[in-house]
Design an enzyme around this catalytic site. Structure first.
Site, mmCIF file in Angstrom:
data_model
loop_
_atom_site.group_PDB
_atom_site.id
_atom_site.type_symbol
_atom_site.label_atom_id
_atom_site.label_comp_id
_atom_site.label_asym_id
_atom_site.label_seq_id
_atom_site.Cartn_x
_atom_site.Cartn_y
_atom_site.Cartn_z
ATOM 1 N N ASP A 158 7.969 -0.316 -7.189
ATOM 2 C CA ASP A 158 8.344 -0.754 -5.854
ATOM 3 C C ASP A 158 9.843 -1.061 -5.810
ATOM 4 O OD1 ASP A 158 7.895 -1.346 -3.234
ATOM 5 O OD2 ASP A 158 6.544 -3.027 -3.589
ATOM 6 N N GLU A 173 15.659 0.361 -3.939
ATOM 7 C CA GLU A 173 16.654 0.832 -2.977
ATOM 8 C C GLU A 173 17.675 -0.234 -2.583
ATOM 9 O OE1 GLU A 173 13.376 -1.173 -1.115
ATOM 10 O OE2 GLU A 173 13.302 0.725 -2.191
ATOM 11 N N ASP A 184 6.744 0.800 3.918
ATOM 12 C CA ASP A 184 6.065 -0.197 4.756
ATOM 13 C C ASP A 184 6.003 0.241 6.215
ATOM 14 O OD1 ASP A 184 5.940 -1.590 2.430
ATOM 15 O OD2 ASP A 184 7.430 -3.091 2.966
#
Length: 745
Positions: A470, A473, A529
């Site tokens: 996860d 970025e 998301d």
């Protein structure tokens, strides 16, 4: 049930912001940087031609210009004026890498700079070496040419304009040179920004030319006329220009692709400031890109993957259904899900533990909670016997908690990015929200990569089958890293991060959120998301097709959406799309915000089961197509243009796709309240309705289908042979025997 975002079910939720308080802007926000006021040094005239083993290096004179803000009645614009010379000469490399791929490097330095020499090869975007290409170097009074067996590259001696055409004479690439003094076009130039540098490039954009790619783009399938926010960040939804996965590669209908071999901040302007120009600028002292010629879009994507690598084939079981929630909080909850998956006859292969398997939620120390997740090895083995693989969440940050041993080890051994004072980098107090104090693992440090890889291998030793990588970025570009300048590391970081975890795994898989060029080598990626809306569902499909144009073959997303709670109808429509994506996972935010199908209506659960079983029965086709993708670079979910480039109608279609070579999928992306029909396009050929067996001979036409909640139109290309298997419960022990073969004629 409605879910209100809060720090428990949505940790990104901003807290403690007063009404009159101005929110601090993140240091990672990118601004428009076309650098209009800068002095630009344009190449003008060739001073020297030097032949190299695989091309030429040209020494060029320069003409300096300054953009001056001017007014003409109601319009203000920048006009270029002559300026004093700041850089007297620049260098232009043109190198052949194959007989259809060439490299262009423009710089103030004669030697090509490798910013990533301190990283291992498998952590770089570019991994290919140039082939030994036979070429002829020619020179006339007006131009210099390099010719291979397939292309001819020309350089105009007076303007230094580069163009390229196929041997049959069709031009596929040409630089755009400014033909008026306005600053709307920034052609090839180098700007000195008080000790920092920026390079500019402009290519001709034809009137009917369409451009695709540049990574995960939620806003539009085509890039023409779009501003590109080219900076990896938490997208927080799938309906904006933000993206987790920016890839500096695009594909043009003109017959070429372009791979920008740079992780620097980049500004892309594709028919925006000037409709006739495709422009990009990099915040670096050199511009380095590859032009990939190809007669078909398939050839171009394969050429790009030749440079940056092909995906490895994920394990068979990964193509089964993944069941997840943010987050299962104990083995008892996982047991309940496992039991109900089988009781409800839902074929499923993977159970994923998200952020709560540690002693404290989000306290990522890579250790199972002794209270809620005791005896991990024994329990994981128990699930394997029942046909379930276990996937585990982690991220690239470390909470600086006293009870997190990883934090203390990383600080002691220098495994973290640092600030200017040599301390572990943390965001300043002016930045609000969650995780602002978390520290960042410096994956440019070989010792840190080994340390973290060993930690991850320990989880596989306990029986885990996959790791969710996860984030990745959001790393600070003003941090100090071991081997790479922070300004060049922000977008690249995710590649090194995923490579580290992938190489520590025992099978060819991670479950990754962020990425860049070369990330296809470490499958697979999911769409982050998304909101629980039909608009976000449509944005997710656009992103998957855009990634397919960007060399990413395997892609998934959160069935049902992540942020919020889906209606039964939205859940079904998302499941239909998700079960005909390369990989399928149910996942949503909140411990009690369910995504398991039996938590919805009986009708919704029945429809979910139907499409899930259909997917499992088609596994011989799915796995065969996946294997092809690893050799061709083609995506499992491919825009119609990739298969039918001669059909101009398909260029803008973003609500249907081919799943592999032969299945045309037309997902329903609007609620039934807006109509009970679906308009879809059938390219030229013979197609069969998968469900009714109706045969349709199409010259390229639109049809209207009546739909109900169960209907997702699927069409089969004539001549397709589909093998069906009996593996309707788990793929952990293989897909089972072929029970039926169907040829569509």
């Amino acid at each position: 049930m409605k879910t209100t975002p809060n720090s428990q079910n949505f940790p990104q939720f901003m807290q403690a912001v007063t009404v009159n308080e101005t929110k601090a802007v993140s240091k990672n926000e990118i601004a428009d940087f076309r650098f209009n006021p800068a002095i630009q040094n344009r190449p003008m005239g060739i001073l020297n031609v030097e032949k190299e083993e695989n091309g030429v290096v040209l020494t060029l004179g320069t003409m300096a210009r300054r953009a001056v803000l001017s007014y003409t009645h109601e319009t203000s614009l920048y006009l270029y004026k002559p300026a004093d010379i700041t850089i007297e000469k620049v260098y232009l490399h043109i190198n052949l890498w194959t007989d259809e791929i060439f490299r262009v490097v423009f710089s103030k330095d004669k030697e090509i700079i490798n910013h990533f020499a301190g990283l291992p090869e498998d952590a770089r975007m570019l991994i290919a070496k140039p082939e030994n290409v036979a070429f002829t170097l020619g020179e006339t009074e007006n131009e210099i040419t390099l010719a291979t067996s397939k292309i001819i590259i020309s350089v105009d001696k007076q303007t230094t304009k580069i163009s390229a055409k196929f041997i049959d004479g069709k031009e596929f690439y040409s630089q755009k040179k400014q033909d008026f003094r306005t600053g709307d076009i920034h052609d090839l130039a180098l700007a000195d920004l008080e000790g920092d540098y920026a390079c500019f490039e402009s290519l001709e954009l034809e009137t009917d030319e369409v451009v695709y790619g540049l990574g995960e783009r939620f806003d539009s399938l085509t890039r023409n006329g779009r501003t590109v926010d080219f900076y990896n960040k938490d997208a927080v939804g799938t309906t904006s220009r933000r993206s987790y996965l920016n890839i500096p590669f695009y594909l043009s209908t003109k017959g070429y692709g372009l791979f920008l071999n740079s992780s620097a901040k980049t500004d892309w302007q594709i028919g925006t400031t000037d409709l006739s120009a495709l422009q990009f600028a990099v915040l670096d002292s050199q511009i380095d890109y590859f032009v990939i010629g190809g007669k078909t879009p398939k050839d171009i994507i394969k050429g790009y993957c030749t440079l940056t690598g092909f995906a490895k084939l994920p394990p068979l079981w990964s193509f089964g259904l993944w069941m997840s929630r943010n987050s299962y909080v104990s083995w008892d909850v996982v047991d309940d899900v496992a039991k109900k998956v089988r009781k409800n006859d839902i074929p499923c292969d993977v159970l994923h533990l998200d952020t709560a398997w540690f002693s404290r939620d989000w306290n990522c120390d890579l250790k199972f909670s002794e209270e809620r997740f005791p005896n991990p090895k024994e329990n994981i083995e128990r699930y394997k016997k029942d046909g379930f693989k276990i996937s585990l969440w982690q991220y690239n940050f470390i909470p600086p908690n006293d009870d997190n041993e990883n934090y203390h080890e990383a600080v002691k051994n220098g495994y973290l990015s640092k600030d200017k004072d040599g301390k572990p980098y943390q965001l300043p107090d002016s930045c609000q929200g969650s995780w602002v104090k978390d520290v960042t693992i410096d994956f440019s440090n070989p010792a840190a990569r080994k340390w973290y890889g060993d930690k991850i291998r320990g989880l596989f030793d306990l029986g885990a089958s996959a790791i969710k990588t996860d984030f990745g970025e959001g790393v600070p570009d003003d941090g100090i890293y071991h081997s790479v300048d922070g300004k060049l590391f922000h977008n690249l970081y995710t590649l090194v991060y995923n490579a580290t975890v992938f190489n520590a795994s025992k099978e060819n898989i991670v479950w990754a959120r962020s990425g860049t060029a070369g990330s296809q080598r470490y499958p697979l990626h999911w769409g982050g998301d998304s909101q629980c809306t039909f608009e976000a569902l449509a944005g997710t499909l656009r992103a998957s097709l855009s990634l397919g144009f960007s060399g990413i073959p395997f892609f998934s997303h959160n069935i049902g959406g992540f942020l919020g709670t889906p209606t039964d109808e939205l859940y079904v429509r998302w499941a239909q799309l998700g079960l005909f994506s390369s990989h399928s996972r149910c996942h949503g935010v909140g411990d009690n915000n369910y995504r398991e199908p039996w938590r919805f209506s009986k009708e919704a659960c029945d429809i979910f089961r139907y499409y899930d079983k259909l997917r499992y029965s088609l596994m011989p086709y799915i796995y065969e197509q996946a294997e092809k993708c690893t050799k061709t670079g083609l995506p499992m979910m491919r825009a119609l243009y990739l298969e039918f480039p001669e059909d101009r109608t398909v260029r803008y279609i973003d609500d249907e796709y081919l799943f592999g070579d032969s299945l045309l999928i037309a997902p329903v992306l609007k609620p039934m309240s807006k109509g009970n029909t679906k308009e879809l396009y059938l390219p030229k050929g013979v197609w069969f309705d998968y469900f009714t067996k109706e045969k349709i001979i199409s010259d390229g036409k639109w049809i209207t289908r009546e739909i109900d909640l169960k209907t997702m139109p699927i069409y089969v290309k004539e001549g397709t042979v589909l093998n069906y298997c009996s593996a309707d419960t788990t793929l952990a022990n293989g897909m089972g025997e072929i029970i039926k073969t169907e040829k569509w004629v």
